[in-house]
Design an enzyme around this catalytic site. Structure first.
Site, PDB file in Angstrom:
ATOM      1  N   SER A  30       0.885  -1.398  -0.050  1.00 60.86           N
ATOM      2  CA  SER A  30       0.047   0.116   0.039  1.00 60.86           C
ATOM      3  C   SER A  30       0.901   1.535  -0.100  1.00 60.86           C
ATOM      4  O   SER A  30       1.814   1.550  -0.812  1.00 60.86           O
ATOM      5  CB  SER A  30      -0.990   0.020   1.341  1.00 60.86           C
ATOM      6  OG  SER A  30      -1.875   0.787   0.973  1.00 60.86           O
TER       7      SER A  30
ATOM      8  N   HIS B 295      -7.208  -5.712  -1.769  1.00 61.92           N
ATOM      9  CA  HIS B 295      -6.212  -4.993  -1.007  1.00 61.92           C
ATOM     10  C   HIS B 295      -5.606  -5.649   0.190  1.00 61.92           C
ATOM     11  O   HIS B 295      -4.556  -5.532   0.725  1.00 61.92           O
ATOM     12  CB  HIS B 295      -6.563  -3.555  -0.589  1.00 61.92           C
ATOM     13  CG  HIS B 295      -5.397  -2.428  -0.343  1.00 61.92           C
ATOM     14  ND1 HIS B 295      -4.471  -2.410  -1.252  1.00 61.92           N
ATOM     15  CD2 HIS B 295      -5.001  -1.959   0.503  1.00 61.92           C
ATOM     16  CE1 HIS B 295      -3.657  -1.561  -0.813  1.00 61.92           C
ATOM     17  NE2 HIS B 295      -4.156  -1.107   0.372  1.00 61.92           N
TER      18      HIS B 295
END
Length: 631
Positions: free
Chosen positions: A491, A604
């Site tokens: 991320s 994610h």
């Protein structure tokens, strides 16, 4: 040689969380990771004040709540044949079969009994307009999808009241409000909700149902995530005023809706009122506010620790459960119960009674059979004088006088933190003979708003901090081979990995995960891009296009000399797949050493909640890349 943790040891972890209490009784959730069936299975356990015992037998039981009289526990499950619909069950605490009350098409996000125990309020998404029968998506709003959920356009989360006896359900909140937290007080339903997630994506208000209408009680400019109604008509709020954008800390406030007065009770502690520590073997975290004897109980991230605090209406703050660890969830009945972990101990359940702490469970006692590297803390004085927390973990079986390759790990966020929480990934790397270096550079949570605020300055002070951490580690620990250092992160940590390989040649290998490579594409394709990017860059795309490009690692692709592995998932809507594809294509076009690993069906949160076999494969890819280039 001592036995360290492997990638496949992921399947041994038991994830403890979602605790609720009634007087001396406790109910909580334990999730198992099955590599064989490539799935997660959860059941509920009960503590009656004497011993812990299994309470339900369902394979997907979660989110337990006691009834007001403690005679029932409501919980969510997926026991149906297709395993898709969320189901609401109740079960007697003194024994008996679970009884199905209702089913919900799109999941069950939250639940709570009414004060009389006759109904259960359930938060669940619904379609707010009729959907076409074909497979064409006609979209009229943003966000249109959300990470871990998929399509969210045309949906809102609403509250249904479900009768405990008959199972009849009735919607009680309007379709235009997207509900999250719910509580009852003096016969009224209070809740937090977003009204305009397109124009005000960082605003969530407090509402009350009066008659058939929802009345807003807060002014439409804060992000209220939790609350407690008090007897005098005022409220305790857990809220973020966004005065400093996303880096603003969430605090505990006392709020009077009649006068509009908002007092920050936690003003003397410049810390976020939630747990922001990173962990890849974490159970479900229920950490709602609790109010008892004039004290508000809450979890806050304080540097590399997440501890349980309490504050009273005069603003006096006390640390209730401290230590170098991460308090994950808690509840208060006759005593305080909480789940916690540290860097070498996975999450377990504890009680705090009369100032004495007792460990109730040992679901992860198997970990004692393994050799684990304890993080060694060191301070780094950055070039501008600010101190940075950093750690190293020595390889398992460390031998003095030997030189070892190292891996710099960078956390996501950026407003999260590393610290005293369990990271399976770090232990896998140390078991394979790597030193692991990690730190909390500028941008991290737990050190105050000024420290966390890097808006408009990505790749500047944060990058310097990371490089200075590596410099200091090489100075202090002569067993690190400075010619064999790798870097990885996910991320924001993936963004920073991309940035690093475009700005320095000091790393021998890199693995970037679920990253941003281009702020321009990130803005328009992801679930949070339309508000996160302008907040972090400091402007929108049209008023400062140059800044969006200047802060994009893609711009610096011609500079990359480090062998790079890119890991991404097809359903990562937080940082969508094109972030990986365009960076990979650019590097290939430019003749660089790069490989791309794409995980189908993952989002994610691959490293935290992806399919177990995919999580193992991800760890194998990271470790394999580092072994290939550093050994």
């Amino acid at each position: 040689m001592p036995k360290g943790l492997s990638e496949k040891d992921l399947g041994k972890f038991k994830l403890v969380g979602n605790v609720d209490s009634f007087k001396r009784k406790l109910v909580f959730q334990v999730t198992e990771i099955s590599l064989e069936k490539d799935d997660y299975f959860s059941r509920l356990y009960l503590y009656d004040g004497r011993k812990v015992r299994p309470f339900t037998a369902g394979k997907k039981d979660s989110n337990p709540r006691f009834s007001p009289d403690g005679r029932l526990v409501a919980f969510a499950s997926k026991r149906g044949k297709d395993g898709k619909e969320a189901e609401l069950y109740v079960i007697p605490t003194d024994g008996g079969e679970a009884r199905l009350l209702a089913k919900f098409k799109y999941g069950l996000q939250n639940l709570r009994f009414t004060e009389d125990g006759k109904s259960i309020a359930v938060v669940t998404p619904i379609d707010i307009e009729k959907k076409p029968r074909d497979d064409v998506h006609v979209i009229k709003e943003i966000p249109f999808w959300f990470n871990g959920i998929s399509w969210v356009y045309g949906k809102r989360s609403v509250v249904y009241l479900v009768d405990v006896e008959t199972g009849r359900k009735k919607r009680v909140t309007p379709k235009n409000l997207d509900v999250s937290q719910i509580r009852f007080h003096k016969g009224k339903l209070y809740f937090t909700a977003q009204e305009d997630r397109e124009r005000k994506p960082m605003v969530s208000d407090l509402y009350v149902i009066e008659g058939r209408k929802a009345k807003r009680l807060t002014p439409g400019k804060w992000d209220v995530s939790d609350f407690i109604p008090l007897g005098d008509g005022t409220f305790i709020l857990k809220a973020n005023t966004r005065e400093r954008g996303i880096p603003t800390n969430t605090h505990i406030y006392h709020y009077d809706p009649q006068t509009g007065e908002m007092r920050k009770l936690t003003k003397d502690l410049d810390r976020s009122a939630y747990n922001s520590l990173n962990c890849d073997v974490r159970g479900s975290q229920r950490a709602e506010l609790a109010f008892k004897d004039g004290w508000v109980y809450y979890i806050a991230t304080d540097g590399p620790r997440a501890n349980l605090f309490r504050v009273n209406l005069d603003g006096k703050i006390e640390r209730v459960v401290g230590g170098d660890r991460s308090v994950e969830s808690f509840a208060i009945g006759d005593y305080i119960v909480f789940t916690a972990q540290d860097a070498v101990t996975p999450t377990e359940l504890y009680v705090l009674r009369d100032g004495k702490e007792k460990k109730l469970t040992d679901f992860n006692g198997w970990i004692k059979e393994y050799a684990l590297s304890e993080p060694e803390h060191f301070k780094v004085k950055a070039s501008d004088g600010v101190e940075i927390d950093a750690w190293i973990m020595r390889p398992v079986g460390f031998e003095p006088g030997k030189k070892y390759p190292a891996v710099l790990e960078i956390h996501g966020g950026p407003k999260t933190a590393y610290g005293y929480s369990f990271m399976h990934e770090f232990h896998v790397l140390t078991a394979k003979g790597f030193v692991v270096i990690f730190s909390n550079p500028r941008g991290s949570d737990g050190y105050g708003e000024e420290f966390a605020d890097i808006r408009g300055r990505y790749g500047e002070r944060d990058y310097q901090d990371l490089m200075e951490v590596v410099d200091e580690a090489l100075k202090r620990f002569d067993f690190i081979d400075g010619e064999r250092i790798g870097v990885t992160g996910g991320s924001y940590g993936g963004f920073m990995t991309n940035w690093i390989v475009g700005h320095t040649k000091r790393f021998r290998a890199a693995v970037t995960q679920r990253s941003i490579s281009n702020w321009v594409s990130f803005f328009g394709t992801t679930d949070i891009g339309y508000f996160f990017a302008p907040d972090q860059i400091g402007s929108d795309l049209w008023s400062n296009t140059e800044a969006f490009w200047d802060k994009s690692p893609l711009k610096y692709a011609p500079n990359v000399e480090t062998p790079l592995l890119i890991i991404h998932s097809t359903e990562d809507y937080r940082c969508w797949l094109p972030e990986a594809l365009q960076f990979y294509t650019a590097l290939k076009y430019l003749g660089k050493t790069v490989e791309l690993a794409i995980f189908p069906g993952e989002n994610h949160d691959l490293s935290r909640s992806g399919k177990p076999k995919h999580r193992v494969k991800r760890l194998e890819l990271i470790a394999g890349w580092m072994e290939r280039w550093l050994k």
